[in-house]
Design a protein around this motif. Structure first.
Motif, PDB file in Angstrom:
ATOM      1  N   GLY A 165       0.980  -1.240  -0.018  1.00 16.73           N
ATOM      2  CA  GLY A 165       0.135  -0.072  -0.032  1.00 16.73           C
ATOM      3  C   GLY A 165       0.943   1.228   0.055  1.00 16.73           C
ATOM      4  O   GLY A 165       0.569   2.135  -0.671  1.00 16.73           O
ATOM      5  N   ALA A 166       1.908   1.245   0.791  1.00 14.06           N
ATOM      6  CA  ALA A 166       2.669   2.636   0.928  1.00 14.06           C
ATOM      7  C   ALA A 166       3.675   2.760  -0.056  1.00 14.06           C
ATOM      8  O   ALA A 166       4.198   3.919  -0.217  1.00 14.06           O
ATOM      9  CB  ALA A 166       3.354   2.708   2.342  1.00 14.06           C
ATOM     10  N   ALA A 167       3.995   1.524  -0.975  1.00 12.49           N
ATOM     11  CA  ALA A 167       4.917   1.862  -2.262  1.00 12.49           C
ATOM     12  C   ALA A 167       5.897   2.373  -1.641  1.00 12.49           C
ATOM     13  O   ALA A 167       6.893   3.068  -2.407  1.00 12.49           O
ATOM     14  CB  ALA A 167       4.479   2.736  -3.189  1.00 12.49           C
ATOM     15  N   PHE A 168       6.698   1.907  -0.530  1.00 10.91           N
ATOM     16  CA  PHE A 168       8.156   2.429   0.044  1.00 10.91           C
ATOM     17  C   PHE A 168       9.116   1.423  -0.662  1.00 10.91           C
ATOM     18  O   PHE A 168       8.883   0.199  -1.024  1.00 10.91           O
ATOM     19  CB  PHE A 168       8.246   2.203   1.470  1.00 10.91           C
ATOM     20  N   PRO A 169      10.247   1.926  -1.183  1.00  8.13           N
ATOM     21  CA  PRO A 169      11.168   1.005  -1.908  1.00  8.13           C
ATOM     22  C   PRO A 169      11.863   0.007  -1.043  1.00  8.13           C
ATOM     23  O   PRO A 169      12.265   0.339   0.196  1.00  8.13           O
ATOM     24  CB  PRO A 169      12.517   2.336  -2.155  1.00  8.13           C
ATOM     25  N   THR A 170      11.798  -1.222  -1.552  1.00  9.13           N
ATOM     26  CA  THR A 170      12.029  -2.319  -0.899  1.00  9.13           C
ATOM     27  C   THR A 170      13.422  -2.406  -0.446  1.00  9.13           C
ATOM     28  O   THR A 170      13.838  -2.802   0.634  1.00  9.13           O
ATOM     29  CB  THR A 170      11.420  -3.474  -1.618  1.00  9.13           C
ATOM     30  N   GLY A 171      14.152  -2.233  -1.437  1.00  8.40           N
ATOM     31  CA  GLY A 171      15.818  -2.190  -1.248  1.00  8.40           C
ATOM     32  C   GLY A 171      16.051  -1.453  -0.081  1.00  8.40           C
ATOM     33  O   GLY A 171      16.900  -1.517   0.555  1.00  8.40           O
ATOM     34  N   ILE A 172      15.573  -0.117   0.024  1.00  4.52           N
ATOM     35  CA  ILE A 172      15.893   0.928   1.062  1.00  4.52           C
ATOM     36  C   ILE A 172      15.684   0.305   2.442  1.00  4.52           C
ATOM     37  O   ILE A 172      16.411   0.536   3.517  1.00  4.52           O
ATOM     38  CB  ILE A 172      15.397   2.123   0.873  1.00  4.52           C
ATOM     39  N   LYS A 173      14.202  -0.142   2.498  1.00  2.00           N
ATOM     40  CA  LYS A 173      13.920  -0.855   3.851  1.00  2.00           C
ATOM     41  C   LYS A 173      15.002  -1.926   4.082  1.00  2.00           C
ATOM     42  O   LYS A 173      15.346  -2.126   5.199  1.00  2.00           O
ATOM     43  CB  LYS A 173      12.735  -1.392   3.647  1.00  2.00           C
ATOM     44  N   TRP A 174      15.460  -2.774   3.215  1.00  3.52           N
ATOM     45  CA  TRP A 174      16.381  -3.925   3.446  1.00  3.52           C
ATOM     46  C   TRP A 174      17.590  -3.398   3.836  1.00  3.52           C
ATOM     47  O   TRP A 174      18.188  -4.100   4.722  1.00  3.52           O
ATOM     48  CB  TRP A 174      16.176  -4.909   2.048  1.00  3.52           C
ATOM     49  N   LYS A 175      18.070  -2.591   3.394  1.00  6.11           N
ATOM     50  CA  LYS A 175      19.528  -1.684   3.608  1.00  6.11           C
ATOM     51  C   LYS A 175      19.422  -1.417   5.102  1.00  6.11           C
ATOM     52  O   LYS A 175      20.546  -1.532   5.869  1.00  6.11           O
ATOM     53  CB  LYS A 175      19.721  -0.946   2.675  1.00  6.11           C
ATOM     54  N   THR A 176      18.323  -0.821   5.578  1.00  9.67           N
ATOM     55  CA  THR A 176      18.334  -0.596   6.918  1.00  9.67           C
ATOM     56  C   THR A 176      18.537  -1.735   7.922  1.00  9.67           C
ATOM     57  O   THR A 176      19.242  -1.792   8.823  1.00  9.67           O
ATOM     58  CB  THR A 176      16.976   0.296   7.137  1.00  9.67           C
ATOM     59  N   VAL A 177      18.029  -2.775   7.637  1.00 12.10           N
ATOM     60  CA  VAL A 177      18.012  -4.001   8.458  1.00 12.10           C
ATOM     61  C   VAL A 177      19.411  -4.689   8.263  1.00 12.10           C
ATOM     62  O   VAL A 177      19.986  -5.121   9.232  1.00 12.10           O
ATOM     63  CB  VAL A 177      16.600  -5.067   7.629  1.00 12.10           C
ATOM     64  N   LEU A 178      20.046  -4.689   7.106  1.00 14.62           N
ATOM     65  CA  LEU A 178      21.160  -5.037   6.696  1.00 14.62           C
ATOM     66  C   LEU A 178      22.174  -4.571   7.571  1.00 14.62           C
ATOM     67  O   LEU A 178      23.184  -4.834   8.122  1.00 14.62           O
ATOM     68  CB  LEU A 178      21.520  -4.987   5.050  1.00 14.62           C
ATOM     69  N   ASP A 179      22.089  -3.254   7.800  1.00 16.72           N
ATOM     70  CA  ASP A 179      23.122  -2.556   8.613  1.00 16.72           C
ATOM     71  C   ASP A 179      23.252  -2.463  10.058  1.00 16.72           C
ATOM     72  O   ASP A 179      23.853  -2.029  10.760  1.00 16.72           O
ATOM     73  CB  ASP A 179      23.073  -0.869   8.127  1.00 16.72           C
ATOM     74  N   GLN A 180      22.039  -3.103  10.491  1.00 18.27           N
ATOM     75  CA  GLN A 180      22.027  -3.244  11.880  1.00 18.27           C
ATOM     76  C   GLN A 180      22.843  -4.486  12.540  1.00 18.27           C
ATOM     77  O   GLN A 180      22.813  -5.568  11.863  1.00 18.27           O
ATOM     78  CB  GLN A 180      20.361  -3.682  12.497  1.00 18.27           C
ATOM     79  N   GLN A 181      23.539  -4.221  13.464  1.00 11.17           N
ATOM     80  CA  GLN A 181      24.597  -5.099  14.049  1.00 11.17           C
ATOM     81  C   GLN A 181      23.772  -5.713  15.375  1.00 11.17           C
ATOM     82  O   GLN A 181      23.563  -5.065  16.419  1.00 11.17           O
ATOM     83  CB  GLN A 181      25.892  -4.512  14.765  1.00 11.17           C
ATOM     84  N   THR A 182      23.328  -6.977  15.319  1.00 13.37           N
ATOM     85  CA  THR A 182      22.555  -7.822  16.402  1.00 13.37           C
ATOM     86  C   THR A 182      22.697  -9.165  16.304  1.00 13.37           C
ATOM     87  O   THR A 182      23.052  -9.641  15.136  1.00 13.37           O
ATOM     88  CB  THR A 182      20.959  -6.848  16.164  1.00 13.37           C
ATOM     89  N   ASP A 183      22.301  -9.772  17.442  1.00 19.76           N
ATOM     90  CA  ASP A 183      22.289 -11.098  17.467  1.00 19.76           C
ATOM     91  C   ASP A 183      21.036 -11.800  16.667  1.00 19.76           C
ATOM     92  O   ASP A 183      21.056 -13.128  16.016  1.00 19.76           O
ATOM     93  CB  ASP A 183      22.155 -11.736  18.635  1.00 19.76           C
ATOM     94  N   GLN A 184      19.898 -11.181  16.448  1.00 22.17           N
ATOM     95  CA  GLN A 184      18.821 -11.731  15.775  1.00 22.17           C
ATOM     96  C   GLN A 184      18.074 -10.658  14.928  1.00 22.17           C
ATOM     97  O   GLN A 184      17.804  -9.654  15.469  1.00 22.17           O
ATOM     98  CB  GLN A 184      17.835 -12.324  17.097  1.00 22.17           C
ATOM     99  N   LYS A 185      17.646 -11.128  13.762  1.00 21.99           N
ATOM    100  CA  LYS A 185      17.098 -10.558  13.104  1.00 21.99           C
ATOM    101  C   LYS A 185      15.710 -11.287  12.329  1.00 21.99           C
ATOM    102  O   LYS A 185      15.762 -12.363  12.204  1.00 21.99           O
ATOM    103  CB  LYS A 185      17.745  -9.839  11.709  1.00 21.99           C
ATOM    104  N   PHE A 186      14.440 -10.703  11.955  1.00 24.85           N
ATOM    105  CA  PHE A 186      13.267 -11.356  11.408  1.00 24.85           C
ATOM    106  C   PHE A 186      12.991 -10.847   9.955  1.00 24.85           C
ATOM    107  O   PHE A 186      13.316  -9.619   9.755  1.00 24.85           O
ATOM    108  CB  PHE A 186      12.143 -11.172  12.481  1.00 24.85           C
TER     109      PHE A 186
END
Ligand SMILES: Cc1cc2nc3c(=O)[nH]c(=O)nc-3n(C[C@H](O)[C@H](O)[C@H](O)COP(=O)(O)O)c2cc1C
Ligand code: SF4
Length: 523
Positions: A165-186
């Motif tokens: 619905g919101a048409a937000f660029p998928t790659g940009i959202k993924w990049k934010t998650v990729l850049d997080q340093q953490t023990d667990q992502k979903f």
């Protein structure tokens, strides 16, 4: 569901019948059973394959017979018509009043650009070998040979924007998650599909569940998420069955689990049933619900990409966004980006519903106009009367008048006319529609579905219903009530915490703008 071998006679005809919920609702199970019975008693051999739907809902139950390597369609075929069709030579592709021709050559199918839906209605949805034979898992295999950053870049380059619905660029959202340093992502798939007149998520999950599973696995290996959840609308039991069966097979065959295809990477996947409210589809309340709490919208920031499920970085994407990835990774960003117009790249599975003759699913590149969709594909209204308006993008979408039917399907072009593409659902109304009542319905919908967290939506929608009731009733106060309604819409639009309260004014204000006569006449 493997094809059921009915007879071992030398000339076994392969016959396809949809198992999609819409086809089943129209009698596909009974037609399939009648085919098995009639062929058995007549001695004709058939191999029955249950498939997803081609999306031509008005032709369901559609029976396809493989003749000379092509599929010839007959439809709609009721159980009672099966015997006569077999006697008329349907298994040989014989002529008959219900014979439609080669299905792939029917204009409704031939004029589409089926990328995400390429396999839907073609293969047995839960047969992994058929999925693989039709280019399945090529995208994941390529992704496994790339770094996470390369996969994310490929998705960014494809121009894919969220289809929820919101048409937000998928790659940009993924990049934010990729850049997080953490023990667990979903990775969370939003499969709540609450918009009125939409069913592409359901059709994809029922008709090609591995495509979604592969897309989620690509997302997981790209950003380093080891656990995925599909948050599935509770009213989708057929999709649940298909997904659970496909996930079990994918696990068994090494496409999911601790060592995906021998890569050493882990990706586990589970289905969770939704809590049955429209607001469960809003991403932050979905996460609340997934955590076992009441589906109530969260304040933002933080974004789910930084602090999402159980406080961990989370990709949350719609079914169609995720199901577009296997093809993007397989064929490359440029291939996908070559479809579409402006900043709306690729294709959109559009759903035609409401008062429309040929309702169903049409996957087209962005740029197709509403008029082409409504008339060339939809065949005009089901009632035969002029189409007065369409609501695009679900219950919070604007009503678009006939004078704007030449608008191309494009996120920016729709924004320019005060409308939204949303999840691509188009609901048609003929000239008997009362737009003041539709505006009232929008307010009522918001009042019923409001999560209650903020005042403009919780209280405003109820007041909106009351004001509209007074406008519809008429009388000397009508003008003042119309001004009050405009004021209320402003408050809801700019003061609400999320899109439910914030976008409910869209259908109301578009109805007021394009159809003022419906708000001023006495009933
Ligand atoms: C009230 C409301 C209901 C929503 N319902 C859905 C839904 O049913 N399915 C969906 O995919 N997105 C829905 N969304 C959008 C999600 O919040 C979110 O933008 C989406 O899951 C992001 O995925 P995408 O980027 O792939 O589109 C809804 C938003 C709002 C405000
Ligand atoms: S706008 Fe409505 S649904 Fe959204 S947070 Fe406020 S009360 Fe909840």
């Amino acid at each position: 569901m493997a094809g059921a071998q009915v007879s071992a006679l030398a000339a076994v005809a392969r016959v396809y019948v949809s198992r999609d919920a819409a086809a089943v609702a129209l009698g596909a199970d009974e037609t399939a059973a009648a085919l098995v019975d009639a062929s058995r008693s007549s001695g004709a051999g058939i191999e029955l394959v249950r498939i997803g739907s081609r999306g031509m809902v008005w032709l369901e139950p559609l029976v396809e017979v493989e003749v000379g390597g092509k599929r010839v369609g007959y439809g709609p075929v009721t159980a009672g018509q099966v015997k006569a069709l077999l006697e008329a030579g349907m298994l040989q592709g014989a002529d008959h009043a219900l014979r439609l021709g080669v299905v792939d050559e029917l204009p409704y199918i031939a004029r589409q650009e089926r990328l995400t839906f390429a396999r839907v209605g073609v293969i047995d949805p839960v047969d992994l070998d058929q999925y693989i034979a039709h280019d399945g898992y090529k995208g994941l295999k390529r992704a496994l040979g790339m770094t996470g950053a390369q996969v994310v870049q490929e998705v960014t380059d494809s121009g894919l924007r969220g289809r929820g619905g919101a048409a937000f660029p998928t790659g940009i959202k993924w990049k934010t998650v990729l850049d997080q340093q953490t023990d667990q992502k979903f990775v969370v798939c939003n499969a709540d599909e609450g918009d009125s007149g939409t069913f592409s998520d359901r059709m994809l999950m029922e008709g090609d569940p591995y495509c979604l599973i592969e897309g989620m696995t690509i997302a997981g290996v790209a950003v380093g998420a080891t656990q995925g959840y599909i948050y599935l609308r509770v009213e989708y039991p057929h999709a649940e069955i298909a997904l659970r069966a496909a996930i079990a097979t994918a696990k068994q065959r090494g496409y999911l689990g601790r060592d995906v295809l021998g890569s050493g990477k882990t990706f586990e996947l589970d289905v969770r049933m939704g809590a049955g409210a429209y607001i469960c589809g809003e991403e932050t309340s979905l996460l609340e619900s997934l955590e076992g709490k009441r589906a109530e919208v969260r304040f933002r920031p933080p974004l789910p990409a930084i602090k999402g499920l159980f406080g961990k970085p989370t990709i949350i994407n719609n079914v169609i966004s995720l199901a577009s990835l296997p093809m993007i990774l397989e064929r490359g960003a440029t291939f996908y980006k070559d479809y579409g117009m402006g900043r709306s790249r690729g294709t959109l599975p559009i759903q035609l519903a409401g008062n429309i003759r040929h309702g169903g699913l049409v996957e087209k590149a962005f740029g197709v106009t509403l008029r082409e969709l409504l008339y060339d594909f939809g065949g005009g209204s089901a009632s035969g009367r002029p189409i007065r308006t369409v609501q695009v993008g679900g219950p919070l979408g604007a009503y678009i008048p006939e004078s704007q039917f030449d608008t191309p399907l494009d996120y920016e072009a729709f924004t320019a006319i005060g409308a939204l593409v949303g999840h691509g659902g188009i609901v048609a109304f003929d000239d008997t529609v009362d737009m003041a009542r539709m505006a009232r319905y929008a307010m009522e919908f918001c009042a019923v579905e409001s999560c209650g967290k903020c005042t403009p939506c919780r209280i405003g929608s109820t007041r909106g219903v009351e004001v509209l009731d007074r406008i519809i009733a008429g009388g000397p106060e009508r003008k003042a009530n119309l001004a009050l309604l405009e004021d209320l819409c402003d408050t809801m639009q700019y003061g609400s915490l999320c899109g439910l309260g914030g976008m409910t004014p869209f259908p109301v204000q578009s109805a007021l703008k394009h159809f003022p006569e419906d708000f001023s006449r006495d009933r």
